[in-house]
Scaffold this motif. Structure first.
Motif, PDB file in Angstrom:
ATOM      1  N   LEU A  35      52.007  21.533  37.025  1.00  0.00           N
ATOM      2  CA  LEU A  35      50.562  21.836  36.241  1.00  0.00           C
ATOM      3  C   LEU A  35      50.579  23.312  36.251  1.00  0.00           C
ATOM      4  O   LEU A  35      50.826  23.901  37.316  1.00  0.00           O
ATOM      5  CB  LEU A  35      49.579  21.372  37.323  1.00  0.00           C
ATOM      6  N   ALA A  36      50.467  23.921  35.030  1.00  0.00           N
ATOM      7  CA  ALA A  36      50.665  25.358  35.024  1.00  0.00           C
ATOM      8  C   ALA A  36      49.161  26.081  34.504  1.00  0.00           C
ATOM      9  O   ALA A  36      48.545  25.029  33.607  1.00  0.00           O
ATOM     10  CB  ALA A  36      51.644  25.727  34.168  1.00  0.00           C
ATOM     11  N   LEU A  37      48.709  27.105  35.012  1.00  0.00           N
ATOM     12  CA  LEU A  37      47.467  27.787  34.437  1.00  0.00           C
ATOM     13  C   LEU A  37      48.196  28.405  33.008  1.00  0.00           C
ATOM     14  O   LEU A  37      49.101  29.047  32.921  1.00  0.00           O
ATOM     15  CB  LEU A  37      46.907  28.853  35.413  1.00  0.00           C
ATOM     16  N   ALA A  38      47.163  28.224  31.960  1.00  0.00           N
ATOM     17  CA  ALA A  38      47.135  28.794  30.880  1.00  0.00           C
ATOM     18  C   ALA A  38      46.669  30.382  31.004  1.00  0.00           C
ATOM     19  O   ALA A  38      45.486  30.533  31.653  1.00  0.00           O
ATOM     20  CB  ALA A  38      46.372  28.188  29.900  1.00  0.00           C
ATOM     21  N   ARG A  39      47.282  31.296  30.454  1.00  0.00           N
ATOM     22  CA  ARG A  39      46.919  32.784  30.420  1.00  0.00           C
ATOM     23  C   ARG A  39      46.348  33.116  29.353  1.00  0.00           C
ATOM     24  O   ARG A  39      46.905  32.805  28.169  1.00  0.00           O
ATOM     25  CB  ARG A  39      48.029  33.603  31.174  1.00  0.00           C
ATOM     26  N   GLY A  68      58.811  29.858  32.602  1.00  0.00           N
ATOM     27  CA  GLY A  68      58.937  30.448  33.902  1.00  0.00           C
ATOM     28  C   GLY A  68      59.452  30.185  35.081  1.00  0.00           C
ATOM     29  O   GLY A  68      59.499  30.632  35.855  1.00  0.00           O
ATOM     30  N   HIS A  69      59.592  28.654  35.132  1.00  0.00           N
ATOM     31  CA  HIS A  69      59.581  27.780  36.336  1.00  0.00           C
ATOM     32  C   HIS A  69      60.559  26.913  36.005  1.00  0.00           C
ATOM     33  O   HIS A  69      60.593  26.263  34.955  1.00  0.00           O
ATOM     34  CB  HIS A  69      58.415  27.744  36.874  1.00  0.00           C
ATOM     35  N   LEU A 127      60.045  24.525  43.731  1.00  0.00           N
ATOM     36  CA  LEU A 127      59.995  25.034  42.642  1.00  0.00           C
ATOM     37  C   LEU A 127      60.286  26.420  42.373  1.00  0.00           C
ATOM     38  O   LEU A 127      60.254  27.220  43.268  1.00  0.00           O
ATOM     39  CB  LEU A 127      58.268  25.007  42.242  1.00  0.00           C
ATOM     40  N   LEU A 128      61.150  26.838  41.307  1.00  0.00           N
ATOM     41  CA  LEU A 128      61.881  28.150  41.271  1.00  0.00           C
ATOM     42  C   LEU A 128      61.391  28.897  40.178  1.00  0.00           C
ATOM     43  O   LEU A 128      61.208  28.352  39.304  1.00  0.00           O
ATOM     44  CB  LEU A 128      63.199  28.377  41.303  1.00  0.00           C
ATOM     45  N   THR A 129      61.054  30.197  40.469  1.00  0.00           N
ATOM     46  CA  THR A 129      60.668  30.877  39.098  1.00  0.00           C
ATOM     47  C   THR A 129      61.438  31.846  38.726  1.00  0.00           C
ATOM     48  O   THR A 129      62.654  32.365  39.299  1.00  0.00           O
ATOM     49  CB  THR A 129      59.238  32.010  39.538  1.00  0.00           C
ATOM     50  N   ALA A 159      51.978  28.316  38.756  1.00  0.00           N
ATOM     51  CA  ALA A 159      52.307  26.581  38.582  1.00  0.00           C
ATOM     52  C   ALA A 159      52.419  25.710  39.884  1.00  0.00           C
ATOM     53  O   ALA A 159      52.327  26.621  40.903  1.00  0.00           O
ATOM     54  CB  ALA A 159      53.779  26.781  38.028  1.00  0.00           C
ATOM     55  N   LEU A 160      52.140  24.713  39.769  1.00  0.00           N
ATOM     56  CA  LEU A 160      52.054  24.114  40.904  1.00  0.00           C
ATOM     57  C   LEU A 160      52.709  22.494  40.713  1.00  0.00           C
ATOM     58  O   LEU A 160      52.232  21.635  39.793  1.00  0.00           O
ATOM     59  CB  LEU A 160      50.599  23.408  41.360  1.00  0.00           C
ATOM     60  N   PRO A 161      53.739  22.167  41.592  1.00  0.00           N
ATOM     61  CA  PRO A 161      54.378  20.893  41.319  1.00  0.00           C
ATOM     62  C   PRO A 161      53.556  19.694  41.509  1.00  0.00           C
ATOM     63  O   PRO A 161      52.817  19.784  42.388  1.00  0.00           O
ATOM     64  CB  PRO A 161      55.610  21.044  42.309  1.00  0.00           C
TER      65      PRO A 161
END
Length: 134
Positions: free
Chosen positions: A130-134, A50-51, A64-66, A116-118
């Motif tokens: 680094l991305a949060l799991a949902r 998604g990014h 960072l683009l979504t 998400a965080l670059p």
């Protein structure tokens, strides 16, 4: 770009002191800022993410683009097939260092409502997301 579980792990793993560099996997699509929106959307679809981490031609992180940002740019009245990713950036947005603890990164992401965080090193080179799991 790696999806990680930012949930408490086993007590022997000492999650409080685990760094972002230890938690992330550097694999994933990084694209150049001269790429067009349509090509970036295709890369995103192919990578099933998604990014996208966007870098300049020197490999330095530019943003960072979504998926939502790319589709909004494509659907705007000013869109042409020549619009490049560098044309749609406002500001680079938040990022984190690889030496930040996972707990600190998680807290910042939840506070800012980021999925998400670059991860960027001291020279400005993109290392991953680094991305949060949902």
């Amino acid at each position: 770009m790696t999806l990680i579980q930012l949930q408490p792990g086993p007590t022997s793993a000492t999650p409080v002191h685990r760094t972002v560099a230890e938690a992330m996997d550097t694999a994933g699509p990084q694209v150049c800022d001269d790429m067009t929106v349509e090509v970036a959307l295709s890369v995103m679809a192919g990578a099933r993410t998604g990014h996208l981490l966007v870098c300049d031609d020197g490999g330095l992180w530019t943003g960072l683009l979504t998926h939502a940002q790319l589709t909004a740019a494509r659907d705007s009245s000013a869109y042409t097939d020549r619009v490049q990713l560098r044309d749609i950036f406002g500001n680079r947005g938040p990022f984190t260092s690889p030496v930040t603890t996972v707990a600190e990164a998680e807290h910042a992401m939840r506070r800012r409502r980021l999925d998400a965080l670059p991860v960027v090193d001291e020279h400005g080179s993109a290392l991953g997301v680094l991305a949060l799991a949902r």
